[in-house]
Design a protein around this motif. Structure first.
Motif, mmCIF file in Angstrom:
data_model
loop_
_atom_site.group_PDB
_atom_site.id
_atom_site.type_symbol
_atom_site.label_atom_id
_atom_site.label_comp_id
_atom_site.label_asym_id
_atom_site.label_seq_id
_atom_site.Cartn_x
_atom_site.Cartn_y
_atom_site.Cartn_z
ATOM 1 N N GLU A 102 -12.086 -4.409 24.239
ATOM 2 C CA GLU A 102 -11.863 -4.170 25.663
ATOM 3 C C GLU A 102 -10.839 -3.053 25.873
ATOM 4 O OE1 GLU A 102 -12.648 -4.276 29.499
ATOM 5 O OE2 GLU A 102 -13.695 -5.471 27.979
ATOM 6 N N THR A 103 -9.796 -3.026 25.039
ATOM 7 C CA THR A 103 -8.782 -1.965 25.146
ATOM 8 C C THR A 103 -9.396 -0.603 24.852
ATOM 9 O OG1 THR A 103 -7.027 -3.483 24.471
ATOM 10 C CG2 THR A 103 -6.573 -1.121 24.263
ATOM 11 N N GLN A 104 -10.230 -0.551 23.814
ATOM 12 C CA GLN A 104 -10.876 0.716 23.463
ATOM 13 C C GLN A 104 -11.849 1.165 24.550
ATOM 14 O OE1 GLN A 104 -12.417 -0.588 19.630
ATOM 15 N NE2 GLN A 104 -11.008 0.804 18.554
ATOM 16 N N ARG A 105 -12.543 0.217 25.156
ATOM 17 C CA ARG A 105 -13.494 0.578 26.211
ATOM 18 C C ARG A 105 -12.799 1.198 27.401
ATOM 19 N NH1 ARG A 105 -18.536 -0.489 26.779
ATOM 20 N NH2 ARG A 105 -18.322 -0.761 29.035
ATOM 21 N N ARG A 106 -11.576 0.763 27.698
ATOM 22 C CA ARG A 106 -10.858 1.319 28.843
ATOM 23 C C ARG A 106 -10.499 2.791 28.627
ATOM 24 N NH1 ARG A 106 -8.241 -3.827 29.136
ATOM 25 N NH2 ARG A 106 -6.478 -3.026 27.909
ATOM 26 N N MET A 107 -10.326 3.182 27.369
ATOM 27 C CA MET A 107 -9.984 4.581 27.099
ATOM 28 C C MET A 107 -11.145 5.354 26.465
ATOM 29 S SD MET A 107 -7.510 4.378 23.712
ATOM 30 C CE MET A 107 -6.254 3.447 24.590
ATOM 31 N N ALA A 108 -12.325 4.763 26.405
ATOM 32 C CA ALA A 108 -13.484 5.431 25.812
ATOM 33 C C ALA A 108 -14.000 6.528 26.731
ATOM 34 C CB ALA A 108 -14.590 4.424 25.527
ATOM 35 N N PHE A 109 -14.499 7.589 26.147
ATOM 36 C CA PHE A 109 -14.987 8.727 26.928
ATOM 37 C C PHE A 109 -16.131 8.326 27.854
ATOM 38 C CE2 PHE A 109 -17.767 12.379 27.595
ATOM 39 C CZ PHE A 109 -16.869 13.353 27.998
#
Length: 378
Positions: A102-109
C-alpha cells in the motif's frame, strides 16, 4: 608502440581527442534530461528506484538514503529513470494486481494523477530546453552578440535575388510576413526554406517594395567542418551598409535573448523535420553518434566554449526529438495521456502495447537510418 600511444592518447587521438569530448557532450545532455524527469517526479511524490546514465551493465553506482540506485552504465547512448511501479510501458492507474504494498502504491508512477504523470514525462525535454537557454544566456552575458543592419550591398549575378528584382542599397523590412531587424534575421528566415517562394518587403528610396524570390540550397561548411546545405537568395552585406556592431546585454536581457534564440532553433528544427518528412530535405543533414563524435572532437579543438555550445545545440535537438508523438519517446507517453484526458480513462493495455511496438520499430528504423548515414550513406 609510441606511435600507437600517441594516436590513442594525444589531443588529436581517438581517446582524448574524440571519445572524451563525445562522452562529455552526450553524458551532460542525457544527465540533464533524466534529471528533469527525476526532480519533477520527486516533487510530485513519485518514488524513484533507479537513475541511470547509459544502458546495459552497470559500471559503477550507489544507493542514496531514499533507496534510489544511481548508476553509470556501459552503453552511453541514453539513460532512464525507473519510478516505483513503472513496470512496463502499459502501466496505468487501472492496475490493481501490481505486487506493490500500500505504501509503494501511494508513490507509484502509474497511480498518480494524470497531470503529475504528464508533468514528470514533459520535464525531461523541458530541462533540455532550459539547459540550452542557460548556456546561451551565459554566452550573451559574457560576449554579447554582433549584429548588422539588414542591408543589401551586392546582388550575385543570376541569383534568386537578382531574378526577383532585389537591388543593392535595398533594406529588408520583412521576410514572408516576419519583420526583421538584422541581417542575421534574414539569413535565419531564408536558410531553411529552399524551394519555397518567399515574399520580401524591401525599403527602396523611402518606399516599400514587395518582391518574391525562391531561395536555392547551397553547400557550405560550418565552424565544426560539417558540410551543410543552406538556402540562400544571393545577397551580400558589407561593413559600409551593414554597420556591424557589438550588442552587450545585462543578465536579464541575455536571458530574454537566450529564450528567443532557443525558440528560433526549435522552430527551425521543427520546420526541418516537417520538410524532411515530405522529402524536401537532404538526408545527409541527419547524423547519429558517429557524426556527433566528430563534431565533439572538432569543437574540443576549437576550445571549451565551442564544446559547451555544441552541448546547447544537441540538448535542444534531443528535447525536440523526445517530444515527437511516438512511443517509446516522451511525446508518445504524452499522447497517451492526452487521449486519457479526453476519454476520461486510460488507453487500453492492448492498444498501448500495439502502438508501443509500432513506435519502437519506427525509432529503431530511424536509428538504423542515421547510423547508415554516419557510416556509409553520406
Amino acid at each position: 608502440m609510441n606511435e600507437f600511444l600517441h594516436a590513442l592518447f594525444s589531443t588529436d587521438g581517438l581517446l582524448v581527442g574524440t571519445l572524451v569530448p563525445f562522452l562529455f557532450v552526450l553524458l551532460v545532455v542525457v544527465f540533464v534530461h533524466e534529471m528533469g524527469h527525476y526532480l519533477v517526479g520527486r516533487a510530485c511524490g513519485i518514488g524513484v528506484q533507479a537513475f541511470a546514465v547509459g544502458f546495459g551493465p552497470e559500471l559503477l553506482g550507489f544507493n542514496d538514503r531514499r533507496g534510489t540506485r544511481w548508476k553509470l552504465c556501459a552503453i552511453p547512448l541514453g539513460g532512464y529513470v525507473k519510478f516505483v511501479g513503472d513496470m512496463s510501458v502499459t502501466s496505468n492507474p487501472a492496475q490493481t494486481d501490481d505486487g506493490l504494498s500500500e505504501t509503494q502504491r501511494r508513490m507509484a508512477f502509474h497511480t498518480q494523477a494524470l497531470w503529475k504523470r504528464a508533468a514528470t514525462v514533459f520535464a525531461g525535454p523541458l530541462f533540455n530546453f532550459l539547459l540550452t537557454i542557460a548556456v546561451f544566456a551565459v554566452m550573451f552575458s559574457i560576449h554579447g552578440r554582433y549584429v548588422a543592419e539588414p542591408m543589401v550591398a551586392t546582388v550575385n549575378a543570376g541569383s534568386p535575388a537578382e531574378n526577383a528584382g532585389i537591388m543593392p542599397g535595398d533594406r529588408f523590412i520583412s521576410v514572408d510576413g516576419t519583420k526583421v531587424e538584422t541581417f542575421a534575421d534574414v539569413q535565419r528566415l531564408v536558410s531553411g526554406r529552399g524551394g519555397d517562394a518567399l515574399t520580401f518587403v524591401m525599403l527602396r528610396n523611402g518606399r516599400e517594395v514587395s518582391l518574391t524570390a525562391t531561395p536555392q540550397p547551397m553547400e557550405q561548411e560550418d565552424a565544426l567542418g560539417n558540410k551543410i546545405k543552406v538556402a540562400v537568395i544571393g545577397v551580400v552585406n558589407d561593413q559600409t551598409l551593414g554597420q556591424p556592431r557589438l550588442i552587450t546585454y545585462t543578465p536579464t536581457e541575455a536571458l530574454g535573448t537566450a529564450v528567443l534564440e532557443t525558440g528560433h532553433i526549435i522552430a527551425r528544427t521543427g520546420q526541418f523535420l516537417k520538410r524532411f518528412a515530405a522529402g524536401r530535405e537532404d538526408k545527409c543533414q541527419l547524423g547519429g553518434p558517429v557524426k556527433i563524435a566528430g563534431m565533439s572532437a572538432q569543437a574540443a579543438k576549437l576550445g571549451f566554449e565551442w564544446l559547451v555550445q555544441l552541448i546547447a545545440l544537441l540538448s535542444v535537438g534531443i528535447g525536440i526529438l523526445n517530444l515527437l508523438p511516438i512511443p517509446p519517446l516522451d511525446g508518445g507517453h504524452l499522447l497517451f495521456y492526452a487521449v486519457e484526458a479526453v476519454q476520461r480513462r486510460p488507453v487500453s493495455e492492448r492498444m498501448m502495447e500495439f502502438v508501443y511496438k509500432a513506435g519502437m520499430l519506427l525509432v529503431l528504423t530511424f536509428m538504423g537510418f542515421v547510423f547508415w548515414n554516419d557510416l556509409f550513406g553520406c
